[in-house]
Design a protein around this motif. Structure first.
Motif, PDB file in Angstrom:
ATOM      1  N   LYS A 132       4.833 -26.317  74.597  1.00  0.00           N
ATOM      2  CA  LYS A 132       5.914 -25.734  75.279  1.00  0.00           C
ATOM      3  C   LYS A 132       5.159 -25.492  76.694  1.00  0.00           C
ATOM      4  O   LYS A 132       6.081 -25.660  77.829  1.00  0.00           O
ATOM      5  CB  LYS A 132       6.197 -24.488  74.863  1.00  0.00           C
ATOM      6  CG  LYS A 132       7.169 -24.726  73.328  1.00  0.00           C
ATOM      7  CD  LYS A 132       7.645 -23.698  72.481  1.00  0.00           C
ATOM      8  CE  LYS A 132       8.388 -24.261  71.326  1.00  0.00           C
ATOM      9  NZ  LYS A 132       8.787 -22.936  70.718  1.00  0.00           N
ATOM     10  N   ALA A 133       3.913 -25.047  76.730  1.00  0.00           N
ATOM     11  CA  ALA A 133       3.368 -24.542  78.007  1.00  0.00           C
ATOM     12  C   ALA A 133       3.250 -25.881  78.957  1.00  0.00           C
ATOM     13  O   ALA A 133       3.344 -25.746  80.401  1.00  0.00           O
ATOM     14  CB  ALA A 133       2.017 -23.807  77.744  1.00  0.00           C
ATOM     15  N   LEU A 134       2.935 -26.852  78.321  1.00  0.00           N
ATOM     16  CA  LEU A 134       2.518 -28.071  78.921  1.00  0.00           C
ATOM     17  C   LEU A 134       3.949 -28.624  79.350  1.00  0.00           C
ATOM     18  O   LEU A 134       4.299 -29.732  80.476  1.00  0.00           O
ATOM     19  CB  LEU A 134       1.806 -29.253  78.225  1.00  0.00           C
ATOM     20  CG  LEU A 134       0.574 -28.896  77.699  1.00  0.00           C
ATOM     21  CD1 LEU A 134      -0.055 -29.827  76.901  1.00  0.00           C
ATOM     22  CD2 LEU A 134      -0.385 -28.929  79.293  1.00  0.00           C
ATOM     23  N   GLY A 135       5.164 -28.335  78.778  1.00  0.00           N
ATOM     24  CA  GLY A 135       6.382 -28.792  79.307  1.00  0.00           C
ATOM     25  C   GLY A 135       6.911 -29.930  78.324  1.00  0.00           C
ATOM     26  O   GLY A 135       7.943 -30.374  78.955  1.00  0.00           O
ATOM     27  N   PHE A 136       6.525 -30.105  77.235  1.00  0.00           N
ATOM     28  CA  PHE A 136       6.640 -31.036  76.364  1.00  0.00           C
ATOM     29  C   PHE A 136       7.029 -30.597  74.829  1.00  0.00           C
ATOM     30  O   PHE A 136       6.551 -30.831  73.881  1.00  0.00           O
ATOM     31  CB  PHE A 136       5.653 -32.061  76.380  1.00  0.00           C
ATOM     32  CG  PHE A 136       5.255 -32.754  77.410  1.00  0.00           C
ATOM     33  CD1 PHE A 136       6.038 -34.094  77.486  1.00  0.00           C
ATOM     34  CD2 PHE A 136       4.518 -32.733  78.374  1.00  0.00           C
ATOM     35  CE1 PHE A 136       5.968 -34.933  78.599  1.00  0.00           C
ATOM     36  CE2 PHE A 136       4.218 -33.472  79.499  1.00  0.00           C
ATOM     37  CZ  PHE A 136       4.954 -34.512  79.634  1.00  0.00           C
ATOM     38  N   ALA A 137       8.190 -29.648  74.964  1.00  0.00           N
ATOM     39  CA  ALA A 137       8.661 -28.921  73.637  1.00  0.00           C
ATOM     40  C   ALA A 137       8.907 -30.222  72.788  1.00  0.00           C
ATOM     41  O   ALA A 137       8.728 -29.664  71.467  1.00  0.00           O
ATOM     42  CB  ALA A 137       9.534 -28.037  73.972  1.00  0.00           C
ATOM     43  N   LYS A 138       9.600 -30.821  73.132  1.00  0.00           N
ATOM     44  CA  LYS A 138      10.116 -32.104  72.253  1.00  0.00           C
ATOM     45  C   LYS A 138       8.899 -32.981  71.382  1.00  0.00           C
ATOM     46  O   LYS A 138       9.071 -33.327  70.311  1.00  0.00           O
ATOM     47  CB  LYS A 138      10.859 -33.159  72.926  1.00  0.00           C
ATOM     48  CG  LYS A 138      12.099 -32.588  73.486  1.00  0.00           C
ATOM     49  CD  LYS A 138      12.896 -33.816  73.940  1.00  0.00           C
ATOM     50  CE  LYS A 138      14.279 -33.440  74.680  1.00  0.00           C
ATOM     51  NZ  LYS A 138      15.163 -34.165  75.192  1.00  0.00           N
ATOM     52  N   LEU A 139       7.545 -32.543  71.854  1.00  0.00           N
ATOM     53  CA  LEU A 139       6.599 -33.434  71.307  1.00  0.00           C
ATOM     54  C   LEU A 139       6.206 -32.824  70.186  1.00  0.00           C
ATOM     55  O   LEU A 139       5.178 -33.293  69.193  1.00  0.00           O
ATOM     56  CB  LEU A 139       5.397 -33.625  72.199  1.00  0.00           C
ATOM     57  CG  LEU A 139       5.616 -34.769  73.206  1.00  0.00           C
ATOM     58  CD1 LEU A 139       4.236 -34.891  74.236  1.00  0.00           C
ATOM     59  CD2 LEU A 139       5.903 -36.054  72.606  1.00  0.00           C
ATOM     60  N   VAL A 140       6.581 -31.252  69.878  1.00  0.00           N
ATOM     61  CA  VAL A 140       6.050 -30.386  68.868  1.00  0.00           C
ATOM     62  C   VAL A 140       6.198 -31.106  67.757  1.00  0.00           C
ATOM     63  O   VAL A 140       5.610 -31.248  66.635  1.00  0.00           O
ATOM     64  CB  VAL A 140       6.676 -29.166  68.849  1.00  0.00           C
ATOM     65  CG1 VAL A 140       6.328 -28.305  67.707  1.00  0.00           C
ATOM     66  CG2 VAL A 140       6.194 -28.309  70.112  1.00  0.00           C
ATOM     67  N   GLN A 141       7.601 -31.548  67.492  1.00  0.00           N
ATOM     68  CA  GLN A 141       8.027 -32.255  66.140  1.00  0.00           C
ATOM     69  C   GLN A 141       7.602 -33.627  66.272  1.00  0.00           C
ATOM     70  O   GLN A 141       7.198 -34.077  65.045  1.00  0.00           O
ATOM     71  CB  GLN A 141       9.639 -32.283  66.284  1.00  0.00           C
ATOM     72  CG  GLN A 141      10.247 -30.877  66.120  1.00  0.00           C
ATOM     73  CD  GLN A 141      11.765 -31.051  65.959  1.00  0.00           C
ATOM     74  OE1 GLN A 141      12.573 -32.091  66.282  1.00  0.00           O
ATOM     75  NE2 GLN A 141      12.465 -29.751  65.625  1.00  0.00           N
ATOM     76  N   ALA A 142       7.408 -34.202  67.244  1.00  0.00           N
ATOM     77  CA  ALA A 142       7.014 -35.575  67.044  1.00  0.00           C
ATOM     78  C   ALA A 142       5.258 -35.870  66.856  1.00  0.00           C
ATOM     79  O   ALA A 142       5.058 -36.943  66.247  1.00  0.00           O
ATOM     80  CB  ALA A 142       7.273 -36.571  68.241  1.00  0.00           C
ATOM     81  N   ALA A 143       4.766 -34.828  67.515  1.00  0.00           N
ATOM     82  CA  ALA A 143       3.277 -35.162  67.626  1.00  0.00           C
ATOM     83  C   ALA A 143       2.757 -33.997  66.265  1.00  0.00           C
ATOM     84  O   ALA A 143       1.714 -34.327  65.619  1.00  0.00           O
ATOM     85  CB  ALA A 143       2.613 -34.495  68.814  1.00  0.00           C
ATOM     86  N   GLY A 144       3.301 -32.831  66.295  1.00  0.00           N
ATOM     87  CA  GLY A 144       2.553 -32.136  65.369  1.00  0.00           C
ATOM     88  C   GLY A 144       1.243 -31.560  65.612  1.00  0.00           C
ATOM     89  O   GLY A 144       1.182 -31.304  66.738  1.00  0.00           O
ATOM     90  N   ASP A 145       0.543 -31.746  64.852  1.00  0.00           N
ATOM     91  CA  ASP A 145      -1.023 -31.435  64.980  1.00  0.00           C
ATOM     92  C   ASP A 145      -1.991 -32.488  65.328  1.00  0.00           C
ATOM     93  O   ASP A 145      -2.925 -32.509  65.402  1.00  0.00           O
ATOM     94  CB  ASP A 145      -1.678 -30.610  63.924  1.00  0.00           C
ATOM     95  CG  ASP A 145      -1.804 -31.602  62.595  1.00  0.00           C
ATOM     96  OD1 ASP A 145      -1.126 -32.584  62.619  1.00  0.00           O
ATOM     97  OD2 ASP A 145      -2.315 -30.896  61.764  1.00  0.00           O
TER      98      ASP A 145
END
Length: 253
Positions: A132-145
């Motif tokens: 989120k800090a990087l501006g890519f909140a959508k990647l949270v679900q796509a990338a996970g860890d």
């Protein structure tokens, strides 16, 4: 510059340490004569064994440490510094050209970010807060860890932002050897006997620790009002930096 790397660069302001170490060259009071040795103190250091050896001039220590750092092919940097009232922890290891590196950053409110560059590829990993800090909140679900693999074109931009040379140049860039305290300190840092360089008012406004035997930079400590401590090691050594396993990587869309 690729948007992911641009945002990572903005977040990874560990390279903006210049402001924290400029105090080493302030002139709050007259400098003492060159060639004198004085005991100093700071966190994690102990006085070096007393010897009859006269220290080199402060400017000579400074210049040799800077030259050696710029000539090094690789290094490891660890520590923490204050950024906007929050403590940022950094772990960096890499090559002089920046094309091979492993960078980890942790800061309250900005989460954890892990960036690897190796073999012409760039990999970026973050926790939910970090994405989120990087501006890519959508990647949270796509990338996970998992790591996100950025385009190869990002390597050039990354090299300029995070190379060892860039880090060294920013560390020394605003320091003026002529403004150093003429009295050279002597301490042991993590088992390494060091010369200690400060500004005229002493270590309270920052210090540089330089190994006596190799004249390599060992530690930078910032002023009390803007805490910073970075420790440098493994100058010129071969570093074991590897790409993450394929099953831990997702492509950037």
């Amino acid at each position: 510059m690729n948007p992911t790397i641009r945002r990572a660069s903005a977040l990874a302001s560990a390279l903006a340490i210049t402001a924290s170490v400029t105090a080493c060259s302030r002139s709050e009071s007259p400098a003492t004569p060159d060639g004198q040795t004085v005991a100093t103190s700071s966190t994690g250091t102990t006085p070096a064994p007393t010897t009859d050896t006269q220290p080199p001039k402060p400017a000579e220590i400074f210049d040799r440490a800077k030259s050696n750092a710029l000539a090094a092919t690789s290094a490891v940097v660890t520590g923490e510094f204050d950024r906007d009232g929050a403590t940022t922890k950094i772990s960096w290891q890499g090559a002089a050209d920046g094309k091979t590196l492993d960078l980890r950053l942790t800061q309250h409110g900005l989460g954890n970010v892990h960036l690897i560059a190796v073999g012409g590829d760039v990999y970026l990993q973050a926790d939910a807060t970090g994405w989120k800090a990087l501006g890519f909140a959508k990647l949270v679900q796509a990338a996970g860890d998992k790591f996100v693999k950025a385009p190869a074109a990002s390597v050039g931009d990354l090299a300029q932002s995070f190379s060892l040379r860039s880090l060294v140049e920013k560390s020394f860039g605003s320091l003026d050897a002529s403004g150093l305290n003429g009295r050279v300190g002597s301490e042991t840092v993590d088992g390494v006997d060091c010369w200690v360089l400060t500004g005229p008012s002493g270590a309270q406004n920052g210090a540089l620790y330089v190994a006596k035997d190799s004249m390599q930079l060992v530690r930078i400590v910032g002023p009390k009002e803007k805490p910073l401590q970075l420790t440098f090691s493994q100058w010129g050594e071969e570093l074991d930096i590897k790409a993450p396993p394929p099953d831990e990587v997702v492509g950037l869309k």
